[in-house]
Scaffold this active site. Structure first.
Site, PDB file in Angstrom:
ATOM      1  N   LEU A  65       0.832  -1.206   0.000  1.00 50.77           N
ATOM      2  CA  LEU A  65       0.000   0.000   0.000  1.00 50.77           C
ATOM      3  C   LEU A  65       0.871   1.261   0.000  1.00 50.77           C
ATOM      4  O   LEU A  65       2.067   1.189   0.289  1.00 50.77           O
ATOM      5  CB  LEU A  65      -0.905  -0.041   1.244  1.00 50.77           C
ATOM      6  CG  LEU A  65      -1.884  -1.224   1.245  1.00 50.77           C
ATOM      7  CD1 LEU A  65      -2.448  -1.485   2.638  1.00 50.77           C
ATOM      8  CD2 LEU A  65      -3.014  -0.964   0.248  1.00 50.77           C
ATOM      9  N   PRO A  66       0.262   2.426  -0.306  1.00 54.60           N
ATOM     10  CA  PRO A  66       1.088   3.630  -0.467  1.00 54.60           C
ATOM     11  C   PRO A  66       1.837   4.075   0.800  1.00 54.60           C
ATOM     12  O   PRO A  66       3.037   4.318   0.743  1.00 54.60           O
ATOM     13  CB  PRO A  66       0.073   4.704  -0.897  1.00 54.60           C
ATOM     14  CG  PRO A  66      -1.063   3.950  -1.499  1.00 54.60           C
ATOM     15  CD  PRO A  66      -1.131   2.654  -0.749  1.00 54.60           C
ATOM     16  N   THR A  94       6.404   0.659   1.879  1.00 52.78           N
ATOM     17  CA  THR A  94       7.414   1.484   2.560  1.00 52.78           C
ATOM     18  C   THR A  94       6.662   2.497   3.417  1.00 52.78           C
ATOM     19  O   THR A  94       5.957   3.354   2.886  1.00 52.78           O
ATOM     20  CB  THR A  94       8.289   2.249   1.550  1.00 52.78           C
ATOM     21  OG1 THR A  94       8.933   1.310   0.705  1.00 52.78           O
ATOM     22  CG2 THR A  94       9.341   3.084   2.266  1.00 52.78           C
ATOM     23  N   LYS A 169      15.173   0.098   5.165  1.00 56.53           N
ATOM     24  CA  LYS A 169      14.739   0.667   3.878  1.00 56.53           C
ATOM     25  C   LYS A 169      15.005   2.180   3.824  1.00 56.53           C
ATOM     26  O   LYS A 169      15.539   2.685   2.834  1.00 56.53           O
ATOM     27  CB  LYS A 169      13.244   0.369   3.703  1.00 56.53           C
ATOM     28  CG  LYS A 169      12.564   1.060   2.556  1.00 56.53           C
ATOM     29  CD  LYS A 169      12.936   0.483   1.213  1.00 56.53           C
ATOM     30  CE  LYS A 169      12.287   1.271   0.086  1.00 56.53           C
ATOM     31  NZ  LYS A 169      12.736   0.861  -1.218  1.00 56.53           N
ATOM     32  N   LYS A 244       9.319  10.975  -0.730  1.00 60.32           N
ATOM     33  CA  LYS A 244       8.557  10.334   0.360  1.00 60.32           C
ATOM     34  C   LYS A 244       9.526   9.599   1.311  1.00 60.32           C
ATOM     35  O   LYS A 244       9.441   9.738   2.531  1.00 60.32           O
ATOM     36  CB  LYS A 244       7.549   9.335  -0.246  1.00 60.32           C
ATOM     37  CG  LYS A 244       6.817   8.490   0.783  1.00 60.32           C
ATOM     38  CD  LYS A 244       6.104   7.296   0.149  1.00 60.32           C
ATOM     39  CE  LYS A 244       6.030   6.155   1.134  1.00 60.32           C
ATOM     40  NZ  LYS A 244       5.436   4.931   0.637  1.00 60.32           N
TER      41      LYS A 244
HETATM   42  P1  NAD Z   1       0.872   2.454  -6.260  1.00 60.86           P
HETATM   43  O1  NAD Z   1       0.273   3.762  -5.879  1.00 60.86           O
HETATM   44  O2  NAD Z   1       1.091   2.144  -7.708  1.00 60.86           O
HETATM   45  O3  NAD Z   1      -0.020   1.255  -5.639  1.00 60.86           O
HETATM   46  C1  NAD Z   1      -0.695   1.321  -4.415  1.00 60.86           C
HETATM   47  C2  NAD Z   1      -2.022   0.611  -4.601  1.00 60.86           C
HETATM   48  O4  NAD Z   1      -2.681   0.523  -3.336  1.00 60.86           O
HETATM   49  C3  NAD Z   1      -2.971   1.351  -5.547  1.00 60.86           C
HETATM   50  O5  NAD Z   1      -3.348   0.477  -6.607  1.00 60.86           O
HETATM   51  C4  NAD Z   1      -4.154   1.729  -4.657  1.00 60.86           C
HETATM   52  O6  NAD Z   1      -5.393   1.698  -5.330  1.00 60.86           O
HETATM   53  C5  NAD Z   1      -4.061   0.654  -3.588  1.00 60.86           C
HETATM   54  N1  NAD Z   1      -4.746   1.007  -2.347  1.00 60.86           N
HETATM   55  C6  NAD Z   1      -4.680   2.152  -1.628  1.00 60.86           C
HETATM   56  N2  NAD Z   1      -5.463   2.062  -0.530  1.00 60.86           N
HETATM   57  C7  NAD Z   1      -6.031   0.837  -0.561  1.00 60.86           C
HETATM   58  C8  NAD Z   1      -6.961   0.148   0.294  1.00 60.86           C
HETATM   59  N3  NAD Z   1      -7.454   0.729   1.391  1.00 60.86           N
HETATM   60  N4  NAD Z   1      -7.329  -1.104  -0.046  1.00 60.86           N
HETATM   61  C9  NAD Z   1      -6.852  -1.691  -1.166  1.00 60.86           C
HETATM   62  N5  NAD Z   1      -5.975  -1.093  -2.027  1.00 60.86           N
HETATM   63  C10 NAD Z   1      -5.583   0.158  -1.715  1.00 60.86           C
HETATM   64  O7  NAD Z   1       2.249   2.363  -5.453  1.00 60.86           O
HETATM   65  P2  NAD Z   1       3.470   1.363  -5.727  1.00 60.86           P
HETATM   66  O8  NAD Z   1       4.464   2.021  -6.632  1.00 60.86           O
HETATM   67  O9  NAD Z   1       2.950   0.017  -6.065  1.00 60.86           O
HETATM   68  O10 NAD Z   1       4.139   1.350  -4.272  1.00 60.86           O
HETATM   69  C11 NAD Z   1       3.573   0.617  -3.202  1.00 60.86           C
HETATM   70  C12 NAD Z   1       4.516   0.708  -2.016  1.00 60.86           C
HETATM   71  O11 NAD Z   1       5.799   0.185  -2.383  1.00 60.86           O
HETATM   72  C13 NAD Z   1       4.774   2.147  -1.537  1.00 60.86           C
HETATM   73  O12 NAD Z   1       4.821   2.157  -0.137  1.00 60.86           O
HETATM   74  C14 NAD Z   1       6.119   2.499  -2.165  1.00 60.86           C
HETATM   75  O13 NAD Z   1       6.815   3.474  -1.411  1.00 60.86           O
HETATM   76  C15 NAD Z   1       6.814   1.151  -2.146  1.00 60.86           C
HETATM   77  N6  NAD Z   1       7.868   0.987  -3.165  1.00 60.86           N
HETATM   78  C16 NAD Z   1       7.683   1.406  -4.449  1.00 60.86           C
HETATM   79  C17 NAD Z   1       8.693   1.215  -5.375  1.00 60.86           C
HETATM   80  C18 NAD Z   1       8.531   1.662  -6.812  1.00 60.86           C
HETATM   81  O14 NAD Z   1       9.519   1.682  -7.547  1.00 60.86           O
HETATM   82  N7  NAD Z   1       7.322   1.968  -7.266  1.00 60.86           N
HETATM   83  C19 NAD Z   1       9.893   0.585  -4.998  1.00 60.86           C
HETATM   84  C20 NAD Z   1      10.036   0.136  -3.694  1.00 60.86           C
HETATM   85  C21 NAD Z   1       9.011   0.333  -2.782  1.00 60.86           C
END
Ligand code: NAD
Length: 297
Positions: A65-66, A94, A169, A244
């Site tokens: 999740l975000p 994260t 992290k 972030k």
């Molecule tokens: P993203 O915004 O693409 O995905 C998050 C998903 O969570 C969305 O599809 C959203 O609809 C869903 N969501 C939000 N609230 C929800 C709820 N209550 N119930 C169900 N679904 C819900 O983000 P991402 O890029 O996939 O990143 C996710 C996590 O991973 C973050 O914490 C980010 O910091 C971490 N991260 C991202 C990367 C990257 O390169 N994108 C790398 C490492 C870590």
């Protein structure tokens, strides 16, 4: 094979969920986005009507999740009340260390094995199943989680007690933000001094200036084929995400009393780049800002 609930099917979660399904597990997928659920179904998971529905009867639960507020709301509102006794819980988002610790402690109090297991490796790593997991939580929860995390990653490392996965992290990403800016500054100075960028790369990548930011993710076009610099700084790892993580690191530094002046500078520079239109550009695009040629699209 296990029944796994997967909640949060965004850029990262979609690939991770697909890899669990590909490994033969019975994956129940949920996201607030109906399109994301459809994509998960196409990749072999079963769509769920809600997080509570996905969790009911699951042996293991993965969340991606975000931010901390989403993780807290999903665990307190839907996961804890509906999970079967002893279900394994893995939060791969994260988030801030304090929320990770408090959700981990709440899970332990209810008898659920829980790990905070944030990742490194980006969207490409999520799709390829080559993420690095930094895992916080009790030893027994870690050993249960390892089986599932190793399907989604190439390295699964136990960092220590609850919250230490998130601590690893943000420390790692603070270091990454600092080395990226330093690498960009060095390339910008090299250019001003009339030094060919490929030649500077050839030298510094074999000298003491070498780092991952230079040799795996070089911020100037040319030297490293896979770098976002060769694709107009399309992410990759977006500036908004780096900002972030730096904010999380600075909050943690303030509450723990750590001295992190370089991290503070990195946060300020990424906030500036974000404000100047770099939000959705790859974080290595800060090179253009430092070199003086950045123009928001
Ligand atoms: P993203 O915004 O693409 O995905 C998050 C998903 O969570 C969305 O599809 C959203 O609809 C869903 N969501 C939000 N609230 C929800 C709820 N209550 N119930 C169900 N679904 C819900 O983000 P991402 O890029 O996939 O990143 C996710 C996590 O991973 C973050 O914490 C980010 O910091 C971490 N991260 C991202 C990367 C990257 O390169 N994108 C790398 C490492 C870590």
């Amino acid at each position: 094979m296990a029944v796994i609930a997967f909640i949060g099917l965004g850029n990262m979660g979609s690939g991770m969920c697909a890899n669990l399904a590909k490994a033969g597990h019975d994956v129940r997928a949920f996201d607030l986005s109906a399109d994301a659920i459809k994509r998960a179904e196409a990749a072999g998971a079963k769509g769920a009507a809600s997080a509570a529905d996905a969790v009911a009867g699951a042996d293991a639960i993965v969340t991606m999740l975000p931010a901390g507020k989403h993780v807290r709301a999903v665990y307190e509102g839907e996961v804890f009340p509906n999970a079967k006794p002893g279900a394994l819980m893995m939060d791969c988002s994260t988030i801030d260390v304090a929320t990770a610790r408090s959700v981990g402690e709440a899970a332990a109090a209810k008898g659920f094995p829980f790990v905070d297991a944030p990742v490194s490796g980006g969207v490409a790593g999520a799709e390829a199943g080559t993420l690095t997991f930094m895992v916080g939580g009790p030893e027994d929860a870690f050993s249960k989680a390892e089986e599932f995390l190793s399907i989604m990653g190439k390295a699964v490392i136990h960092a220590g007690d609850a919250g230490t996965g998130q601590a690893a992290k943000i420390c790692n990403n603070m270091l990454l933000g600092i080395t990226m800016i330093g690498t960009c500054e060095a390339f910008a100075l090299a250019e001003k001094l009339g030094l060919d960028q490929q030649r500077f790369f050839d030298i510094a990548s074999k000298a003491s200036g070498q780092s991952w930011s230079m040799t795996s993710y070089c911020p100037v076009p040319g030297p490293v084929e896979a770098s976002p610099a060769n694709r107009g700084y399309t992410p990759g790892f977006a500036t908004a995400m780096m900002l972030k993580d730096l904010k999380l690191a600075m909050d943690a530094a303030a509450t723990s009393g750590a001295t992190t002046p370089m991290g503070a500078q990195a946060e300020a520079l990424y906030a500036l780049f974000d404000n100047l239109g770099g939000r959705n550009a790859d974080f290595s695009g800060i090179y253009k800002l430092l070199q003086g040629s950045w123009k928001a699209e």
